[in-house]
Scaffold this motif. Sequence first.
Motif, short mmCIF file in Angstrom:
data_model
loop_
_atom_site.label_atom_id
_atom_site.label_comp_id
_atom_site.label_asym_id
_atom_site.label_seq_id
_atom_site.Cartn_x
_atom_site.Cartn_y
_atom_site.Cartn_z
N LEU A 1 0.82 -1.21 0.00
CA LEU A 1 0.00 0.00 0.00
C LEU A 1 0.86 1.26 0.00
CD1 LEU A 1 -3.01 -0.73 2.38
CD2 LEU A 1 -2.83 -1.03 -0.10
N ARG B 1 0.71 3.89 -3.06
CA ARG B 1 0.42 5.32 -2.83
C ARG B 1 1.56 6.18 -3.37
NH1 ARG B 1 -3.06 9.10 -3.10
NH2 ARG B 1 -1.60 9.21 -4.79
N HIS B 2 2.80 5.78 -3.13
CA HIS B 2 3.94 6.57 -3.61
C HIS B 2 3.87 6.74 -5.12
CE1 HIS B 2 7.95 8.29 -3.69
NE2 HIS B 2 8.21 7.49 -4.70
N SER C 1 1.10 6.37 -6.95
CA SER C 1 -0.28 6.63 -7.37
C SER C 1 -0.78 5.53 -8.30
CB SER C 1 -0.41 8.00 -8.05
OG SER C 1 -0.06 9.02 -7.14
N GLN D 1 -3.21 2.84 -9.15
CA GLN D 1 -4.60 2.49 -8.86
C GLN D 1 -4.85 0.98 -8.87
OE1 GLN D 1 -6.73 4.59 -7.73
NE2 GLN D 1 -5.98 6.58 -8.38
N TRP E 1 -3.47 -0.49 -5.67
CA TRP E 1 -4.32 -0.04 -4.57
C TRP E 1 -5.64 -0.81 -4.57
CZ3 TRP E 1 -3.02 2.69 -0.45
CH2 TRP E 1 -4.05 3.06 0.41
N ALA F 1 -5.64 -2.92 -1.13
CA ALA F 1 -6.30 -2.29 0.02
C ALA F 1 -7.30 -3.25 0.68
CB ALA F 1 -6.96 -0.97 -0.37
N ILE G 1 -3.02 6.49 4.57
CA ILE G 1 -2.03 6.26 3.51
C ILE G 1 -2.57 6.79 2.18
CG2 ILE G 1 -0.80 4.50 2.18
CD1 ILE G 1 -0.71 2.88 4.88
N ALA G 2 -3.83 6.50 1.89
CA ALA G 2 -4.43 7.00 0.65
C ALA G 2 -4.37 8.51 0.57
CB ALA G 2 -5.88 6.52 0.54
N ARG H 1 -2.10 10.37 1.82
CA ARG H 1 -0.69 10.78 2.00
C ARG H 1 -0.44 11.38 3.39
NH1 ARG H 1 2.20 10.36 -2.80
NH2 ARG H 1 1.01 10.56 -4.71
N LEU I 1 -7.46 5.88 -5.31
CA LEU I 1 -6.57 6.87 -4.71
C LEU I 1 -6.95 8.26 -5.21
CD1 LEU I 1 -3.16 5.04 -5.09
CD2 LEU I 1 -4.36 5.52 -2.95
#
Length: 183
Positions: free
Chosen positions: A72, A76-77, A79, A81, A84, A88, A104-105, A107, A182
């Motif tokens: 995750l 996120r780093h 982006s 999708q 994620w 998730a 986390i989503a 940031r 995200l």
Amino acid sequence: MEDRLGPIPFAEMSAAQQVAAQVVIDGPRGALYGPFVPLIRSPELMSAAQQMGEYLRYRSAIGTRLTELAILVTARHWSQQVEWAIHAPIAREYGIAEEAIAAIAARARPTALLADEALVYEFCVQLHQQQRVDDATYAAALAAFGEQGVVDLMGINGYYTFLAMVMNAAQTPAPPTSAPPLP
């Protein structure tokens, strides 16, 4: 965004692609999806990647809960999708708090983490943002997870970065999921 390297019908794949695809289909993933859709264009690369990923995702020395958290942070780093959308819900299923996933989503630094989760989060964030891990965090990770665990944690970050880069460049669409996309 248009999917640049979308699915290839199995019957239209080359013999090498069919062999590589069948290994993924017959393995724990059960289907050719996500990053393996664009990667099938390079069956040898996909085969090597899927073997590494099968180990890191299903048998890493840090366990599934912490592996999913590291995925995750990486998703996120970048982006990413697809990562994620897939991971998730799995992270939630393995005990990562919903509040932590949402943070986390967004940031934001999650506060709803267990001690080992906070350590993995910090290790991953440092590795992605600073391209290194400070001595204190490394020592704490080494004490908590041992050398194999630390190497596996680095590998998870690297492997999912690779997948994120492939899917971001290919514009691979996210599957339907229970996870909100995200922001």
